[in-house]
Scaffold this motif. Structure first.
Motif, PDB file in Angstrom:
ATOM      1  N   ALA A  11       0.840  -1.194   0.000  1.00  0.00           N
ATOM      2  CA  ALA A  11       0.000   0.000   0.000  1.00  0.00           C
ATOM      3  C   ALA A  11       0.881   1.252   0.000  1.00  0.00           C
ATOM      4  O   ALA A  11       2.049   1.203   0.377  1.00  0.00           O
ATOM      5  CB  ALA A  11      -0.915  -0.017   1.217  1.00  0.00           C
ATOM      6  N   PRO A  12       0.323   2.382  -0.435  1.00  0.00           N
ATOM      7  CA  PRO A  12       1.135   3.610  -0.541  1.00  0.00           C
ATOM      8  C   PRO A  12       1.787   4.035   0.775  1.00  0.00           C
ATOM      9  O   PRO A  12       2.871   4.615   0.763  1.00  0.00           O
ATOM     10  CB  PRO A  12       0.109   4.655  -0.997  1.00  0.00           C
ATOM     11  CG  PRO A  12      -0.926   3.862  -1.710  1.00  0.00           C
ATOM     12  CD  PRO A  12      -1.024   2.546  -0.979  1.00  0.00           C
ATOM     13  N   ASP A  13       1.148   3.734   1.897  1.00  0.00           N
ATOM     14  CA  ASP A  13       1.707   4.154   3.185  1.00  0.00           C
ATOM     15  C   ASP A  13       2.573   3.071   3.819  1.00  0.00           C
ATOM     16  O   ASP A  13       2.989   3.201   4.962  1.00  0.00           O
ATOM     17  CB  ASP A  13       0.573   4.522   4.143  1.00  0.00           C
ATOM     18  CG  ASP A  13      -0.301   3.320   4.470  1.00  0.00           C
ATOM     19  OD1 ASP A  13      -0.318   2.365   3.676  1.00  0.00           O
ATOM     20  OD2 ASP A  13      -0.955   3.352   5.516  1.00  0.00           O
ATOM     21  N   ALA A  14       2.845   2.011   3.096  1.00  0.00           N
ATOM     22  CA  ALA A  14       3.581   0.880   3.657  1.00  0.00           C
ATOM     23  C   ALA A  14       4.983   0.816   3.071  1.00  0.00           C
ATOM     24  O   ALA A  14       5.421   1.720   2.372  1.00  0.00           O
ATOM     25  CB  ALA A  14       2.816  -0.413   3.405  1.00  0.00           C
ATOM     26  N   VAL A  15       5.687  -0.269   3.369  1.00  0.00           N
ATOM     27  CA  VAL A  15       7.090  -0.363   2.978  1.00  0.00           C
ATOM     28  C   VAL A  15       7.284  -0.893   1.562  1.00  0.00           C
ATOM     29  O   VAL A  15       8.348  -0.716   0.972  1.00  0.00           O
ATOM     30  CB  VAL A  15       7.866  -1.264   3.964  1.00  0.00           C
ATOM     31  CG1 VAL A  15       7.989  -0.571   5.315  1.00  0.00           C
ATOM     32  CG2 VAL A  15       7.194  -2.623   4.120  1.00  0.00           C
ATOM     33  N   GLY A  16       6.256  -1.555   1.034  1.00  0.00           N
ATOM     34  CA  GLY A  16       6.375  -2.123  -0.307  1.00  0.00           C
ATOM     35  C   GLY A  16       6.673  -3.609  -0.259  1.00  0.00           C
ATOM     36  O   GLY A  16       7.195  -4.129   0.723  1.00  0.00           O
ATOM     37  N   ASN A  17       6.331  -4.270  -1.353  1.00  0.00           N
ATOM     38  CA  ASN A  17       6.624  -5.697  -1.472  1.00  0.00           C
ATOM     39  C   ASN A  17       8.112  -5.894  -1.768  1.00  0.00           C
ATOM     40  O   ASN A  17       8.721  -5.122  -2.487  1.00  0.00           O
ATOM     41  CB  ASN A  17       5.777  -6.287  -2.607  1.00  0.00           C
ATOM     42  CG  ASN A  17       6.020  -7.758  -2.811  1.00  0.00           C
ATOM     43  OD1 ASN A  17       6.142  -8.513  -1.843  1.00  0.00           O
ATOM     44  ND2 ASN A  17       6.085  -8.171  -4.061  1.00  0.00           N
ATOM     45  N   ASP A  18       8.686  -6.941  -1.191  1.00  0.00           N
ATOM     46  CA  ASP A  18      10.089  -7.302  -1.455  1.00  0.00           C
ATOM     47  C   ASP A  18      11.049  -6.152  -1.149  1.00  0.00           C
ATOM     48  O   ASP A  18      11.910  -5.801  -1.963  1.00  0.00           O
ATOM     49  CB  ASP A  18      10.262  -7.741  -2.927  1.00  0.00           C
ATOM     50  CG  ASP A  18       9.552  -9.036  -3.232  1.00  0.00           C
ATOM     51  OD1 ASP A  18       9.175  -9.741  -2.273  1.00  0.00           O
ATOM     52  OD2 ASP A  18       9.373  -9.340  -4.423  1.00  0.00           O
ATOM     53  N   THR A  19      10.874  -5.547   0.028  1.00  0.00           N
ATOM     54  CA  THR A  19      11.759  -4.451   0.408  1.00  0.00           C
ATOM     55  C   THR A  19      12.380  -4.630   1.790  1.00  0.00           C
ATOM     56  O   THR A  19      13.435  -4.063   2.068  1.00  0.00           O
ATOM     57  CB  THR A  19      10.992  -3.114   0.453  1.00  0.00           C
ATOM     58  OG1 THR A  19      10.008  -3.194   1.483  1.00  0.00           O
ATOM     59  CG2 THR A  19      10.330  -2.804  -0.876  1.00  0.00           C
ATOM     60  N   VAL A  20      11.735  -5.398   2.656  1.00  0.00           N
ATOM     61  CA  VAL A  20      12.125  -5.404   4.070  1.00  0.00           C
ATOM     62  C   VAL A  20      13.524  -6.007   4.260  1.00  0.00           C
ATOM     63  O   VAL A  20      13.828  -7.077   3.714  1.00  0.00           O
ATOM     64  CB  VAL A  20      11.091  -6.187   4.900  1.00  0.00           C
ATOM     65  CG1 VAL A  20      11.561  -6.341   6.342  1.00  0.00           C
ATOM     66  CG2 VAL A  20       9.749  -5.481   4.845  1.00  0.00           C
ATOM     67  N   SER A  21      14.337  -5.297   5.055  1.00  0.00           N
ATOM     68  CA  SER A  21      15.694  -5.776   5.341  1.00  0.00           C
ATOM     69  C   SER A  21      15.968  -5.916   6.833  1.00  0.00           C
ATOM     70  O   SER A  21      16.906  -6.606   7.224  1.00  0.00           O
ATOM     71  CB  SER A  21      16.735  -4.837   4.727  1.00  0.00           C
ATOM     72  OG  SER A  21      16.624  -4.830   3.319  1.00  0.00           O
ATOM     73  N   SER A  22      15.189  -5.220   7.670  1.00  0.00           N
ATOM     74  CA  SER A  22      15.369  -5.369   9.114  1.00  0.00           C
ATOM     75  C   SER A  22      14.023  -5.168   9.786  1.00  0.00           C
ATOM     76  O   SER A  22      13.071  -4.657   9.175  1.00  0.00           O
ATOM     77  CB  SER A  22      16.407  -4.378   9.657  1.00  0.00           C
ATOM     78  OG  SER A  22      16.004  -3.042   9.445  1.00  0.00           O
ATOM     79  N   LEU A  23      13.939  -5.599  11.043  1.00  0.00           N
ATOM     80  CA  LEU A  23      12.672  -5.470  11.750  1.00  0.00           C
ATOM     81  C   LEU A  23      12.900  -5.460  13.252  1.00  0.00           C
ATOM     82  O   LEU A  23      13.921  -5.938  13.746  1.00  0.00           O
ATOM     83  CB  LEU A  23      11.724  -6.607  11.357  1.00  0.00           C
ATOM     84  CG  LEU A  23      12.204  -8.049  11.569  1.00  0.00           C
ATOM     85  CD1 LEU A  23      11.894  -8.553  12.961  1.00  0.00           C
ATOM     86  CD2 LEU A  23      11.563  -8.961  10.530  1.00  0.00           C
ATOM     87  N   THR A  24      11.951  -4.872  13.945  1.00  0.00           N
ATOM     88  CA  THR A  24      11.976  -4.913  15.400  1.00  0.00           C
ATOM     89  C   THR A  24      10.722  -5.641  15.878  1.00  0.00           C
ATOM     90  O   THR A  24       9.689  -5.636  15.210  1.00  0.00           O
ATOM     91  CB  THR A  24      12.010  -3.504  16.017  1.00  0.00           C
ATOM     92  OG1 THR A  24      10.859  -2.769  15.584  1.00  0.00           O
ATOM     93  CG2 THR A  24      13.268  -2.762  15.626  1.00  0.00           C
ATOM     94  N   VAL A  25      10.863  -6.285  17.046  1.00  0.00           N
ATOM     95  CA  VAL A  25       9.765  -7.040  17.634  1.00  0.00           C
ATOM     96  C   VAL A  25       9.649  -6.661  19.106  1.00  0.00           C
ATOM     97  O   VAL A  25      10.638  -6.730  19.840  1.00  0.00           O
ATOM     98  CB  VAL A  25      10.001  -8.558  17.524  1.00  0.00           C
ATOM     99  CG1 VAL A  25       8.777  -9.326  18.012  1.00  0.00           C
ATOM    100  CG2 VAL A  25      10.356  -8.952  16.103  1.00  0.00           C
ATOM    101  N   VAL A  26       8.466  -6.246  19.520  1.00  0.00           N
ATOM    102  CA  VAL A  26       8.237  -5.954  20.932  1.00  0.00           C
ATOM    103  C   VAL A  26       8.239  -7.274  21.704  1.00  0.00           C
ATOM    104  O   VAL A  26       7.645  -8.261  21.251  1.00  0.00           O
ATOM    105  CB  VAL A  26       6.886  -5.224  21.106  1.00  0.00           C
ATOM    106  CG1 VAL A  26       6.504  -5.117  22.576  1.00  0.00           C
ATOM    107  CG2 VAL A  26       6.948  -3.860  20.456  1.00  0.00           C
ATOM    108  N   PRO A  27       8.902  -7.323  22.855  1.00  0.00           N
ATOM    109  CA  PRO A  27       8.909  -8.558  23.649  1.00  0.00           C
ATOM    110  C   PRO A  27       7.484  -9.051  23.907  1.00  0.00           C
ATOM    111  O   PRO A  27       6.588  -8.269  24.216  1.00  0.00           O
ATOM    112  CB  PRO A  27       9.592  -8.137  24.947  1.00  0.00           C
ATOM    113  CG  PRO A  27      10.492  -7.019  24.541  1.00  0.00           C
ATOM    114  CD  PRO A  27       9.734  -6.276  23.462  1.00  0.00           C
ATOM    115  N   GLY A  28       7.290 -10.350  23.753  1.00  0.00           N
ATOM    116  CA  GLY A  28       5.959 -10.914  23.931  1.00  0.00           C
ATOM    117  C   GLY A  28       5.212 -11.118  22.628  1.00  0.00           C
ATOM    118  O   GLY A  28       4.107 -11.645  22.617  1.00  0.00           O
ATOM    119  N   TYR A  29       5.834 -10.684  21.530  1.00  0.00           N
ATOM    120  CA  TYR A  29       5.244 -10.900  20.212  1.00  0.00           C
ATOM    121  C   TYR A  29       6.234 -11.664  19.345  1.00  0.00           C
ATOM    122  O   TYR A  29       7.429 -11.727  19.643  1.00  0.00           O
ATOM    123  CB  TYR A  29       4.910  -9.562  19.525  1.00  0.00           C
ATOM    124  CG  TYR A  29       3.771  -8.830  20.157  1.00  0.00           C
ATOM    125  CD1 TYR A  29       2.470  -9.007  19.705  1.00  0.00           C
ATOM    126  CD2 TYR A  29       4.005  -7.955  21.208  1.00  0.00           C
ATOM    127  CE1 TYR A  29       1.416  -8.335  20.291  1.00  0.00           C
ATOM    128  CE2 TYR A  29       2.948  -7.278  21.809  1.00  0.00           C
ATOM    129  CZ  TYR A  29       1.665  -7.472  21.344  1.00  0.00           C
ATOM    130  OH  TYR A  29       0.629  -6.809  21.934  1.00  0.00           O
TER     131      TYR A  29
END
Ligand code: CA
Length: 138
Positions: free
Chosen positions: A35-53
């Motif tokens: 979607a226009p407000d998102a990161v795009g398909n086939d783009t993600v290179s890093s991520l964060t995760v809140v503890p418990g998820y």
């Protein structure tokens, strides 16, 4: 961690850089990631995760292809996933809800759901709706 709300955050560059997208618990198929407000398909290179998820990423749309589950901040998702992520599922792994359920749900291709009733609670009925339309009643 730059997360201000939600359960996880996706970044298009390594080391939590570039455009990003905050995710609440839920399933994000390719249309949402693209979607226009998102990161795009086939783009993600890093991520964060809140503890418990936990965040499960998939290389194909509709939660298909190769998948990997992350439970901690990850500055680089690895060569096998870098710029290949097309759908994502965020689930809570630790729960102490008033329903008495604890456990984890993996809404992967087989739409598994594992729950354990806490001591002191009697039989309870709940429902889990998977993004693929599958529903588990227990
Ligand atoms: Ca990238």
């Amino acid at each position: 961690m730059t997360l201000t709300s939600g359960a996880a955050q996706l970044f298009v560059d390594e080391n939590y850089a570039g455009a990003s997208m905050i995710l609440a618990e839920g399933a994000y198929n390719i249309e949402r990631l693209d979607a226009p407000d998102a990161v795009g398909n086939d783009t993600v290179s890093s991520l964060t995760v809140v503890p418990g998820y936990q965040v499960t990423v998939y290389t194909d749309a509709d939660f298909g292809g190769d998948s990997t589950t992350f439970t901690t901040d990850t500055p680089y998702v690895g060569d096998d996933l870098n710029d290949k992520i097309s759908s994502v599922v965020v689930v809570k792994t630790t729960t102490a809800s008033s329903s008495g359920f604890t456990g984890a749900a993996d809404l992967g291709g087989s739409s598994r759901a594992l729950f354990q009733l806490e001591a002191g609670f009697t039989n309870t009925t709940g429902a889990l709706q998977g993004d693929t339309g599958s529903t588990a009643l227990f």
